[in-house]
Design an enzyme around this catalytic site. Structure first.
Site, PDB file in Angstrom:
ATOM      1  N   LYS A  11     -14.617   4.910   5.170  1.00  0.00           N
ATOM      2  CA  LYS A  11     -14.529   3.868   4.011  1.00  0.00           C
ATOM      3  C   LYS A  11     -15.156   2.570   3.947  1.00  0.00           C
ATOM      4  O   LYS A  11     -15.480   2.253   5.135  1.00  0.00           O
ATOM      5  CB  LYS A  11     -12.962   4.011   3.453  1.00  0.00           C
ATOM      6  CG  LYS A  11     -12.332   5.264   3.184  1.00  0.00           C
ATOM      7  CD  LYS A  11     -10.889   5.033   3.051  1.00  0.00           C
ATOM      8  CE  LYS A  11     -10.226   6.162   2.486  1.00  0.00           C
ATOM      9  NZ  LYS A  11      -8.747   6.165   1.993  1.00  0.00           N
ATOM     10  N   TYR A  51     -10.769  11.807  -6.271  1.00  0.00           N
ATOM     11  CA  TYR A  51      -9.443  11.396  -6.204  1.00  0.00           C
ATOM     12  C   TYR A  51      -8.632  11.764  -7.509  1.00  0.00           C
ATOM     13  O   TYR A  51      -8.033  10.887  -7.873  1.00  0.00           O
ATOM     14  CB  TYR A  51      -9.297   9.738  -5.969  1.00  0.00           C
ATOM     15  CG  TYR A  51      -9.334   9.222  -4.704  1.00  0.00           C
ATOM     16  CD1 TYR A  51      -9.085   9.824  -3.443  1.00  0.00           C
ATOM     17  CD2 TYR A  51     -10.562   8.297  -4.098  1.00  0.00           C
ATOM     18  CE1 TYR A  51      -9.112   9.508  -2.253  1.00  0.00           C
ATOM     19  CE2 TYR A  51     -10.911   7.928  -3.033  1.00  0.00           C
ATOM     20  CZ  TYR A  51     -10.190   8.544  -1.919  1.00  0.00           C
ATOM     21  OH  TYR A  51     -10.572   8.060  -0.608  1.00  0.00           O
ATOM     22  N   PHE A  59      -2.008   2.551  -8.775  1.00  0.00           N
ATOM     23  CA  PHE A  59      -3.080   1.903  -7.709  1.00  0.00           C
ATOM     24  C   PHE A  59      -4.685   2.564  -7.924  1.00  0.00           C
ATOM     25  O   PHE A  59      -5.481   2.103  -7.094  1.00  0.00           O
ATOM     26  CB  PHE A  59      -2.460   2.139  -6.158  1.00  0.00           C
ATOM     27  CG  PHE A  59      -2.340   3.563  -5.865  1.00  0.00           C
ATOM     28  CD1 PHE A  59      -3.531   4.195  -5.327  1.00  0.00           C
ATOM     29  CD2 PHE A  59      -1.220   4.064  -5.943  1.00  0.00           C
ATOM     30  CE1 PHE A  59      -3.403   5.370  -5.044  1.00  0.00           C
ATOM     31  CE2 PHE A  59      -0.866   5.259  -5.239  1.00  0.00           C
ATOM     32  CZ  PHE A  59      -2.210   6.101  -5.026  1.00  0.00           C
ATOM     33  N   ARG A  87      -7.108  15.590  10.751  1.00  0.00           N
ATOM     34  CA  ARG A  87      -6.171  14.777  10.262  1.00  0.00           C
ATOM     35  C   ARG A  87      -5.097  14.269  11.225  1.00  0.00           C
ATOM     36  O   ARG A  87      -4.672  13.031  11.160  1.00  0.00           O
ATOM     37  CB  ARG A  87      -5.453  15.669   9.357  1.00  0.00           C
ATOM     38  CG  ARG A  87      -6.120  16.121   8.119  1.00  0.00           C
ATOM     39  CD  ARG A  87      -5.998  15.048   7.098  1.00  0.00           C
ATOM     40  NE  ARG A  87      -4.929  14.875   6.415  1.00  0.00           N
ATOM     41  CZ  ARG A  87      -4.732  14.101   5.091  1.00  0.00           C
ATOM     42  NH1 ARG A  87      -5.675  13.701   4.618  1.00  0.00           N
ATOM     43  NH2 ARG A  87      -3.329  13.625   4.589  1.00  0.00           N
ATOM     44  N   THR A  93      -1.433   8.668   5.884  1.00  0.00           N
ATOM     45  CA  THR A  93      -2.099   7.832   4.822  1.00  0.00           C
ATOM     46  C   THR A  93      -1.671   6.091   5.058  1.00  0.00           C
ATOM     47  O   THR A  93      -2.452   5.278   5.132  1.00  0.00           O
ATOM     48  CB  THR A  93      -1.571   8.170   3.360  1.00  0.00           C
ATOM     49  OG1 THR A  93      -1.734   9.640   3.338  1.00  0.00           O
ATOM     50  CG2 THR A  93      -2.539   7.407   2.530  1.00  0.00           C
ATOM     51  N   ARG A 104      -5.975   5.469  12.301  1.00  0.00           N
ATOM     52  CA  ARG A 104      -5.480   4.416  11.463  1.00  0.00           C
ATOM     53  C   ARG A 104      -4.475   3.641  12.092  1.00  0.00           C
ATOM     54  O   ARG A 104      -4.266   2.754  11.875  1.00  0.00           O
ATOM     55  CB  ARG A 104      -4.870   5.272  10.051  1.00  0.00           C
ATOM     56  CG  ARG A 104      -5.737   5.825   9.069  1.00  0.00           C
ATOM     57  CD  ARG A 104      -5.069   6.890   8.248  1.00  0.00           C
ATOM     58  NE  ARG A 104      -6.023   6.993   7.089  1.00  0.00           N
ATOM     59  CZ  ARG A 104      -5.756   8.198   6.220  1.00  0.00           C
ATOM     60  NH1 ARG A 104      -4.810   8.847   6.431  1.00  0.00           N
ATOM     61  NH2 ARG A 104      -6.303   8.181   5.338  1.00  0.00           N
ATOM     62  N   ASN A 114      -7.133   2.131   4.505  1.00  0.00           N
ATOM     63  CA  ASN A 114      -6.897   2.761   5.818  1.00  0.00           C
ATOM     64  C   ASN A 114      -8.106   3.410   6.583  1.00  0.00           C
ATOM     65  O   ASN A 114      -8.104   4.477   7.238  1.00  0.00           O
ATOM     66  CB  ASN A 114      -5.796   3.855   5.577  1.00  0.00           C
ATOM     67  CG  ASN A 114      -6.071   4.688   4.474  1.00  0.00           C
ATOM     68  OD1 ASN A 114      -7.258   4.517   3.954  1.00  0.00           O
ATOM     69  ND2 ASN A 114      -5.192   5.483   3.971  1.00  0.00           N
ATOM     70  N   HIS A 117     -11.212   8.906   5.284  1.00  0.00           N
ATOM     71  CA  HIS A 117     -10.729  10.142   4.338  1.00  0.00           C
ATOM     72  C   HIS A 117     -10.920  11.173   5.320  1.00  0.00           C
ATOM     73  O   HIS A 117     -11.966  11.310   5.892  1.00  0.00           O
ATOM     74  CB  HIS A 117     -11.452  10.172   2.971  1.00  0.00           C
ATOM     75  CG  HIS A 117     -11.164  11.452   2.576  1.00  0.00           C
ATOM     76  ND1 HIS A 117     -10.036  11.815   1.717  1.00  0.00           N
ATOM     77  CD2 HIS A 117     -12.067  12.806   2.463  1.00  0.00           C
ATOM     78  CE1 HIS A 117     -10.008  12.874   1.192  1.00  0.00           C
ATOM     79  NE2 HIS A 117     -11.438  13.513   1.874  1.00  0.00           N
ATOM     80  N   GLU A 128     -14.503  19.857  -0.784  1.00  0.00           N
ATOM     81  CA  GLU A 128     -15.047  18.518  -0.669  1.00  0.00           C
ATOM     82  C   GLU A 128     -16.577  18.456  -0.061  1.00  0.00           C
ATOM     83  O   GLU A 128     -17.336  17.504  -0.363  1.00  0.00           O
ATOM     84  CB  GLU A 128     -14.018  17.720   0.430  1.00  0.00           C
ATOM     85  CG  GLU A 128     -12.788  17.259  -0.456  1.00  0.00           C
ATOM     86  CD  GLU A 128     -11.802  16.541   0.269  1.00  0.00           C
ATOM     87  OE1 GLU A 128     -10.791  15.907  -0.402  1.00  0.00           O
ATOM     88  OE2 GLU A 128     -11.884  16.327   1.542  1.00  0.00           O
TER      89      GLU A 128
END
Ligand code: IDP
Ligand code: MG
Length: 153
Positions: A11, A51, A59, A87, A93, A104, A114, A117, A128
Site C-alpha cells: 500500500k 473495496y 472510514f 495472510r 487487519t 503488520r 497497515n 493487502h 482479485e
C-alpha cells in the site's frame, strides 16, 4: 496439494516508508514464487471495486483517499496454500493486534495504514488477480521445486 495464487498490494504507506524491499524479501524467504509484479496508481473507480465490501463504512472516504494517494506495488505470489500462508505472514487487519514477526506486527501500528493487502480466500484471489493483472503480465517460469517441497505435499 495443488498450488494457489494470491494477490498482494504494497500500500502507499509501504511505498512512502521504504518498505518495498523488506516486504518482498519476506515472501521470497518463505519460498513463495513471484509470478507477477508491477507498480500501479489505483484510481477512485478501482478502489470502489476492490473495496466494494467497505464502501458504505464511515472510514471508506479516508481509505479511498489513502489507497489512491501514491502508487502501490501489486504482486501475485504462488505456492502451496499460498492464500492462507500469505495472510498469516501479513497478520490481522488491526496491526496493533498483529504479532511481532508478521509484516503488520513489525511495520505498522494502525488498522488503516497497515502496509499490505492480501486476498482473504481462494475465491477472493480468483477475482482479485484479474482485477490487477492481465494474463500476459503473469509468468509461468521454472523453479527447482525439489528444494521447496517434498513430493508428497
Ligand atoms: P484486510 O486488509 O485485513 O483484508 P479488510 O476488512 O478487507 O481488511 O479492510 C480492507 C482495508 O480497509 C484494511 O486493510 C484497512 O486499510 C481498511 N480498514 C479496515 N477496517 C478499518 C477500520 O475499522 N478503520 C479504518 N480502516 C479500516
Ligand atoms: Mg480484505
Amino acid at each position: 496439494m495443488t498450488k494457489e495464487k494470491t494477490l498482494i498490494l504494497l500500500k502507499p504507506d509501504a511505498v512512502q516508508r521504504g518498505y518495498i524491499g523488506n516486504i518482498v524479501s519476506r515472501f521470497e524467504n518463505k519460498g513463495l514464487k513471484i509470478v507477477g509484479m508491477k507498480m500501479i496508481h489505483i484510481t477512485s473507480s478501482l478502489s470502489k471495486e476492490h473495496y466494494a465490501h467497505l464502501v458504505s463504512k464511515p472510514f471508506y472516504s479516508d481509505l479511498e483517499k489513502f489507497i489512491t494517494s501514491c502508487p502501490v506495488v501489486a504482486m501475485v505470489l504462488e505456492g502451496k496454500e499460498a492464500v492462507e500462508v500469505v495472510r498469516n505472514i501479513c497478520g490481522p487487519t488491526n496491526a496493533r493486534k498483529a504479532l511481532a514477526g508478521t509484516i503488520r506486527g513489525d511495520l505498522s501500528n494502525s488498522t488503516s495504514r497497515n502496509v499490505i493487502h492480501a486476498s482473504d480466500s481462494k475465491e477472493t484471489a480468483e477475482k482479485e488477480i484479474p482485477r490487477f493483472f492481465k494474463k500476459e503480465e503473469l509468468f509461468d517460469y521454472k523453479l527447482n521445486e525439489y528444494y521447496f517441497y517434498a513430493s508428497d505435499e
